[in-house]
Design a protein around this motif. Structure first.
Motif, PDB file in Angstrom:
ATOM      1  N   CYS A  61       0.837  -0.725  -0.375  1.00  0.00           N
ATOM      2  CA  CYS A  61       0.241  -0.128   0.065  1.00  0.00           C
ATOM      3  C   CYS A  61       0.686   0.923  -0.047  1.00  0.00           C
ATOM      4  CB  CYS A  61      -1.169  -0.018   0.891  1.00  0.00           C
ATOM      5  SG  CYS A  61      -2.293  -1.530   1.097  1.00  0.00           S
ATOM      6  N   ASP A  62       1.984   1.259   0.563  1.00  0.00           N
ATOM      7  CA  ASP A  62       2.742   1.869   0.201  1.00  0.00           C
ATOM      8  C   ASP A  62       3.330   3.058  -0.694  1.00  0.00           C
ATOM      9  OD1 ASP A  62       3.884   4.323   2.920  1.00  0.00           O
ATOM     10  OD2 ASP A  62       6.198   3.174   1.955  1.00  0.00           O
ATOM     11  N   LYS A  63       3.696   1.347  -1.410  1.00  0.00           N
ATOM     12  CA  LYS A  63       4.051   1.713  -2.400  1.00  0.00           C
ATOM     13  C   LYS A  63       3.376   1.942  -3.805  1.00  0.00           C
ATOM     14  CE  LYS A  63       8.003  -1.979  -2.444  1.00  0.00           C
ATOM     15  NZ  LYS A  63       8.292  -3.385  -3.033  1.00  0.00           N
ATOM     16  N   GLY A  64       2.212   1.643  -3.921  1.00  0.00           N
ATOM     17  CA  GLY A  64       0.697   2.041  -4.108  1.00  0.00           C
ATOM     18  C   GLY A  64       1.037   3.332  -4.107  1.00  0.00           C
ATOM     19  N   LYS A  65       0.896   4.269  -2.930  1.00  0.00           N
ATOM     20  CA  LYS A  65       0.213   5.949  -2.033  1.00  0.00           C
ATOM     21  C   LYS A  65       1.578   6.595  -3.438  1.00  0.00           C
ATOM     22  CE  LYS A  65       0.698   8.943   1.347  1.00  0.00           C
ATOM     23  NZ  LYS A  65       1.219   8.994   2.695  1.00  0.00           N
ATOM     24  N   LYS A  66       3.384   5.724  -3.276  1.00  0.00           N
ATOM     25  CA  LYS A  66       4.273   6.963  -4.005  1.00  0.00           C
ATOM     26  C   LYS A  66       3.617   6.882  -4.801  1.00  0.00           C
ATOM     27  CE  LYS A  66       7.569   5.532  -0.021  1.00  0.00           C
ATOM     28  NZ  LYS A  66       8.493   4.855   0.295  1.00  0.00           N
ATOM     29  N   LEU A  67       3.079   5.891  -6.022  1.00  0.00           N
ATOM     30  CA  LEU A  67       2.614   5.657  -7.561  1.00  0.00           C
ATOM     31  C   LEU A  67       2.125   6.906  -7.201  1.00  0.00           C
ATOM     32  CD1 LEU A  67       3.240   1.658  -8.413  1.00  0.00           C
ATOM     33  CD2 LEU A  67       4.707   3.419  -9.148  1.00  0.00           C
ATOM     34  N   LEU A  68       1.203   6.889  -6.890  1.00  0.00           N
ATOM     35  CA  LEU A  68       0.598   7.870  -6.882  1.00  0.00           C
ATOM     36  C   LEU A  68       0.756   9.152  -7.347  1.00  0.00           C
ATOM     37  CD1 LEU A  68      -3.160   6.584  -5.367  1.00  0.00           C
ATOM     38  CD2 LEU A  68      -2.594   6.460  -8.019  1.00  0.00           C
ATOM     39  N   LEU A  69       1.687  10.001  -6.171  1.00  0.00           N
ATOM     40  CA  LEU A  69       1.867  11.391  -5.506  1.00  0.00           C
ATOM     41  C   LEU A  69       2.768  11.369  -6.578  1.00  0.00           C
ATOM     42  CD1 LEU A  69       1.922  11.410  -1.281  1.00  0.00           C
ATOM     43  CD2 LEU A  69      -0.033  11.741  -2.837  1.00  0.00           C
TER      44      LEU A  69
END
Length: 99
Positions: free
Chosen positions: A91-99
């Motif tokens: 989830c943290d990696k996905g958040k970084k991809l969105l930001l």
């Protein structure tokens, strides 16, 4: 998430089976003592002696369940924590991809 759910369910499987088995054996002792007392009133002392382990087994079933769940929880908790950390990292990696 399915792995975590199955791990959580598995901690009560053995405990349930063991406590139900212990309770059934205890009830068989109690039923046997009743049958002895009804069949031959002269053997009431034997009936009482046979019923005591039955009552102990029925009462101990609850404690056996709790102890087995506690032991299984100690084994499963690190695995669940590991899976939760993996989910957090994804989830943290996905958040970084969105930001």
């Amino acid at each position: 998430m399915k792995q975590i759910s199955s791990l959580e369910k598995s901690k009560t499987n053995l405990a349930t089976a063991a406590s139900i088995s212990l309770g059934i054996v205890g009830l068989l002792f109690i039923a046997g003592s009743v049958m002895i007392a009804v069949g031959n009133p002269k053997l009431q002392l034997v009936s009482v002696i046979i019923s005591i382990p039955g009552f102990v087994m029925v009462i101990m079933a609850n404690f056996v369940y709790a102890k087995l769940v506690q032991l299984k929880e100690c084994k499963i908790r690190p695995l669940v924590d590991k899976k939760m950390n993996e989910i957090y990292e994804i989830c943290d990696k996905g958040k970084k991809l969105l930001l």
